[in-house]
Design a protein around this motif. Structure first.
Motif, PDB file in Angstrom:
ATOM      1  N   LEU A 209       0.851  -1.186   0.000  1.00  0.00           N
ATOM      2  CA  LEU A 209       0.000   0.000   0.000  1.00  0.00           C
ATOM      3  C   LEU A 209       0.888   1.237   0.000  1.00  0.00           C
ATOM      4  CD1 LEU A 209      -2.726   1.459   0.272  1.00  0.00           C
ATOM      5  CD2 LEU A 209      -2.500   1.225   2.755  1.00  0.00           C
ATOM      6  N   LYS A 210       0.795   2.053  -1.038  1.00  0.00           N
ATOM      7  CA  LYS A 210       1.618   3.257  -1.165  1.00  0.00           C
ATOM      8  C   LYS A 210       0.750   4.471  -0.817  1.00  0.00           C
ATOM      9  CE  LYS A 210       4.303   0.887  -4.708  1.00  0.00           C
ATOM     10  NZ  LYS A 210       4.703   0.818  -6.136  1.00  0.00           N
ATOM     11  N   ASN A 211       0.880   4.921   0.400  1.00  0.00           N
ATOM     12  CA  ASN A 211       0.019   5.976   0.944  1.00  0.00           C
ATOM     13  C   ASN A 211       0.473   7.353   0.456  1.00  0.00           C
ATOM     14  OD1 ASN A 211      -1.432   7.782   2.471  1.00  0.00           O
ATOM     15  ND2 ASN A 211      -0.827   6.955   4.452  1.00  0.00           N
ATOM     16  N   PRO A 212      -0.342   8.062  -0.327  1.00  0.00           N
ATOM     17  CA  PRO A 212       0.061   9.383  -0.823  1.00  0.00           C
ATOM     18  C   PRO A 212       0.345  10.400   0.279  1.00  0.00           C
ATOM     19  CG  PRO A 212      -1.803   8.541  -2.078  1.00  0.00           C
ATOM     20  CD  PRO A 212      -1.625   7.622  -0.906  1.00  0.00           C
ATOM     21  N   MET A 213      -0.215  10.189   1.467  1.00  0.00           N
ATOM     22  CA  MET A 213       0.048  11.133   2.560  1.00  0.00           C
ATOM     23  C   MET A 213       1.495  11.050   3.054  1.00  0.00           C
ATOM     24  SD  MET A 213      -2.635  12.970   3.019  1.00  0.00           S
ATOM     25  CE  MET A 213      -2.992  12.861   1.262  1.00  0.00           C
ATOM     26  N   ASP A 214       2.229  10.028   2.596  1.00  0.00           N
ATOM     27  CA  ASP A 214       3.651   9.877   2.942  1.00  0.00           C
ATOM     28  C   ASP A 214       4.565  10.625   1.974  1.00  0.00           C
ATOM     29  OD1 ASP A 214       3.056   8.170   5.022  1.00  0.00           O
ATOM     30  OD2 ASP A 214       3.486   6.342   3.908  1.00  0.00           O
ATOM     31  N   TRP A 215       4.015  11.203   0.901  1.00  0.00           N
ATOM     32  CA  TRP A 215       4.857  11.647  -0.206  1.00  0.00           C
ATOM     33  C   TRP A 215       5.259  13.111  -0.134  1.00  0.00           C
ATOM     34  CZ3 TRP A 215       1.219   9.509  -4.607  1.00  0.00           C
ATOM     35  CH2 TRP A 215       1.208   8.109  -4.551  1.00  0.00           C
ATOM     36  N   VAL A 216       6.416  13.366  -0.752  1.00  0.00           N
ATOM     37  CA  VAL A 216       6.842  14.723  -1.114  1.00  0.00           C
ATOM     38  C   VAL A 216       7.435  14.624  -2.517  1.00  0.00           C
ATOM     39  CG1 VAL A 216       7.300  15.562   1.227  1.00  0.00           C
ATOM     40  CG2 VAL A 216       9.116  14.377  -0.023  1.00  0.00           C
ATOM     41  N   PHE A 217       7.604  15.766  -3.157  1.00  0.00           N
ATOM     42  CA  PHE A 217       8.232  15.798  -4.480  1.00  0.00           C
ATOM     43  C   PHE A 217       9.661  16.275  -4.278  1.00  0.00           C
ATOM     44  CE2 PHE A 217       8.917  17.261  -8.870  1.00  0.00           C
ATOM     45  CZ  PHE A 217       8.360  16.199  -9.573  1.00  0.00           C
ATOM     46  N   ASP A 218      10.637  15.432  -4.648  1.00  0.00           N
ATOM     47  CA  ASP A 218      12.018  15.766  -4.301  1.00  0.00           C
ATOM     48  C   ASP A 218      12.973  15.026  -5.231  1.00  0.00           C
ATOM     49  OD1 ASP A 218      14.179  16.836  -2.914  1.00  0.00           O
ATOM     50  OD2 ASP A 218      13.470  16.205  -0.947  1.00  0.00           O
ATOM     51  N   HIS A 219      14.260  15.176  -4.962  1.00  0.00           N
ATOM     52  CA  HIS A 219      15.273  14.416  -5.688  1.00  0.00           C
ATOM     53  C   HIS A 219      15.254  12.978  -5.186  1.00  0.00           C
ATOM     54  CE1 HIS A 219      19.187  13.001  -7.056  1.00  0.00           C
ATOM     55  NE2 HIS A 219      19.152  13.987  -7.940  1.00  0.00           N
ATOM     56  N   ARG A 220      15.419  12.028  -6.089  1.00  0.00           N
ATOM     57  CA  ARG A 220      15.315  10.602  -5.744  1.00  0.00           C
ATOM     58  C   ARG A 220      16.313  10.172  -4.668  1.00  0.00           C
ATOM     59  NH1 ARG A 220      15.411   7.416 -10.727  1.00  0.00           N
ATOM     60  NH2 ARG A 220      14.637   9.275 -11.769  1.00  0.00           N
ATOM     61  N   SER A 221      17.410  10.897  -4.529  1.00  0.00           N
ATOM     62  CA  SER A 221      18.413  10.522  -3.532  1.00  0.00           C
ATOM     63  C   SER A 221      17.868  10.611  -2.111  1.00  0.00           C
ATOM     64  CB  SER A 221      19.660  11.409  -3.663  1.00  0.00           C
ATOM     65  OG  SER A 221      19.334  12.764  -3.445  1.00  0.00           O
TER      66      SER A 221
END
Length: 335
Positions: A209-221
Motif C-alpha cells: 500500500l503506497k500511501n500518498p500522505m507519505d509523499w513529497v516531491f524531491d530528488h530521488r536521492s
C-alpha cells in the motif's frame, strides 16, 4: 465510530471493518476504503497529492490508492477533532519477495513523468534552508539548557552530545553546497515522487500500500539515503550486503549520476536520525514514547563511530561507479 465517519463525511455506507497494515479499513462496493491520517497536510497539499496519485495509477502503478473527496468536495475530512483522508483501492496485493530497489526505481521513473508543476509538496532545492532552520531551532533549545542542571538522563545525553552532531550537520550542509556548485545535474536528477522517510516498511509488510500522505516531491536521492540510513540502524553489522543488493537492483533500472551520489551522501552525513529523536522527545508528553526515545538516543550515541565508518565506506558498499572520484569530508578521508 469510523463507520459513522464514512457515512456522514463521505456518504459511503461502511462495510466490513478490518485492519490493513497499520490502517483502519472497510471493505464494500468492490473497494477497500482505508482511513489515513492527513499528517498535517493542508487542503492544497492534499489536492496536489491526489493529482500525483492519479498520475501514478494512470502510468500503471496498481498499488497506489485514489484519494476520495468528502461530500462537500474537500480532500481532507474532519471528524471528532481529527483530520483524515480516505483512500480507495482494489484488493491490495500481498507482499512477495519484493526487490525493493527495482520497485523503488520504477516508482521514481513514473514519478518523474508528473505532467504538471508540483509546488505545495516540492522540496527540490530546499534541503540547505530546511537543515539550517532545524539546526538553529535545536541550538536555541540546547542553549537554554546548557547552563542548568539536566532534568533527566535524556537531557544530560542531549547536552553532552549536541556539539558533535552540530559538527556533522555543518559538514553535511557544506558538502551539499559544494555538490550544487561542483556538479551538473543530469536528466536523472529531475524531481520525482519521494517519501518523507522511505524505509523497508513504507509500502507495508504483509500488503503493498503506497500511501500518498507519505509523499513529497524531491530528488530521488532522498529515498535512497533514508532507506540506507534505516538499514544501518536496523542492523549495522549485516546491512552491507543488503545495501549492495538494493543499489544494484535500483541501478539496473535507473543508473545514478555523480550529482545524485553526492546529494545522497550529503543526506546520509546530515544526522537526521539524531535531530528527529531530540525533537520528538521534547514535543511528546507521553512517558512510554519518551522512554523509547531515550533508548533510541542511547543506541545512536553508542553507534557514532560505526556510523562514521558506514558513511566513509558507503560509496564502495553501494557500488558507486564513481567511488574513486567522489570527494569526502576531510575528517573521513583517512578512515
Amino acid at each position: 465510530m469510523l463507520g459513522q465517519m464514512l457515512e456522514k463525511v463521505y456518504g459511503i455506507t461502511a462495510g466490513e471493518y478490518m485492519r490493513i497494515e497499520s490502517y483502519d479499513a472497510f471493505r464494500g462496493n468492490g473497494f477497500y476504503y482505508i482511513v489515513a491520517n492527513s499528517r498535517g497536510k493542508d487542503e492544497e497539499e492534499a489536492a496536489e497529492l491526489q493529482k500525483i496519485a492519479a498520475h501514478l495509477t494512470a502510468y500503471g502503478d496498481r498499488n497506489v490508492p485514489a484519494i476520495l473527496p468528502t461530500k462537500s468536495g474537500s480532500i481532507i475530512g474532519d471528524w471528532e477533532g481529527g483530520k483524515y483522508c480516505l483512500l480507495a483501492l482494489g484488493p491490495p496485493a500481498r507482499q512477495g519477495q519484493m526487490r525493493v530497489g527495482r520497485k523503488l526505481a520504477k516508482f521514481h521513473e513514473r514519478g518523474r513523468m508528473v505532467p504538471f508543476q508540483v509546488e505545495k509538496t516540492s522540496r527540490i532545492g530546499q534541503w540547505k534552508n530546511m537543515w539550517e532552520t532545524r539546526l538553529d531551532q535545536m541550538e536555541r533549545v540546547w542553549s537554554e539548557r546548557i547552563f542548568q542542571p539536566a532534568n533527566d538522563e535524556f537531557e544530560r545525553m542531549f547536552i553532552e552530545s549536541f556539539p558533535y552532531f552540530v559538527g556533522l550537520a555543518e559538514n553535511a550542509i557544506q558538502y551539499l553546497v559544494d555538490t550544487e556548485l561542483d556538479e551538473d545535474a543530469e536528466m536523472i536528477d529531475g524531481g520525482t515522487v519521494c517519501h518523507e522517510r522511505f524505509s523497508e516498511g513504507s509500502w507495508g509488510r504483509q500488503y503493498i500500500l503506497k500511501n500518498p500522505m507519505d509523499w513529497v516531491f524531491d530528488h530521488r536521492s532522498r529515498d535512497l539515503a533514508e532507506w540506507a540510513r534505516g538499514r544501518f540502524f536496523h542492523n549495522s553489522r549485516t546491512c552491507g550486503p543488503e545495501i549492495a543488493q538494493f543499489f544494484s537492483d535500483y541501478k539496473s533500472i535507473a543508473p545514478l549520476s555523480k550529482f545524485s551520489w553526492r546529494l545522497l551522501y550529503a543526506r546520509l552525513l546530515f544526522p537526521l536520525h539524531y535531530l528527529e529523536t531530540i525533537e520528538t522527545y521534547y514535543s511528546s508528553n507521553r512517558e512510554s514514547i519518551q522512554k523509547a526515545l531515550e533508548d533510541r538516543l542511547i543506541a545512536i550515541l553508542k553507534q557514532t563511530s560505526d556510523y562514521e565508518q558506514f558513511t566513509a565506506s558507503f560509496f564502495a558498499t553501494a557500488g558507486s561507479p564513481f567511488t574513486s572520484v567522489l570527494p569526502k569530508p576531510e575528517w573521513q578521508a583517512n578512515r
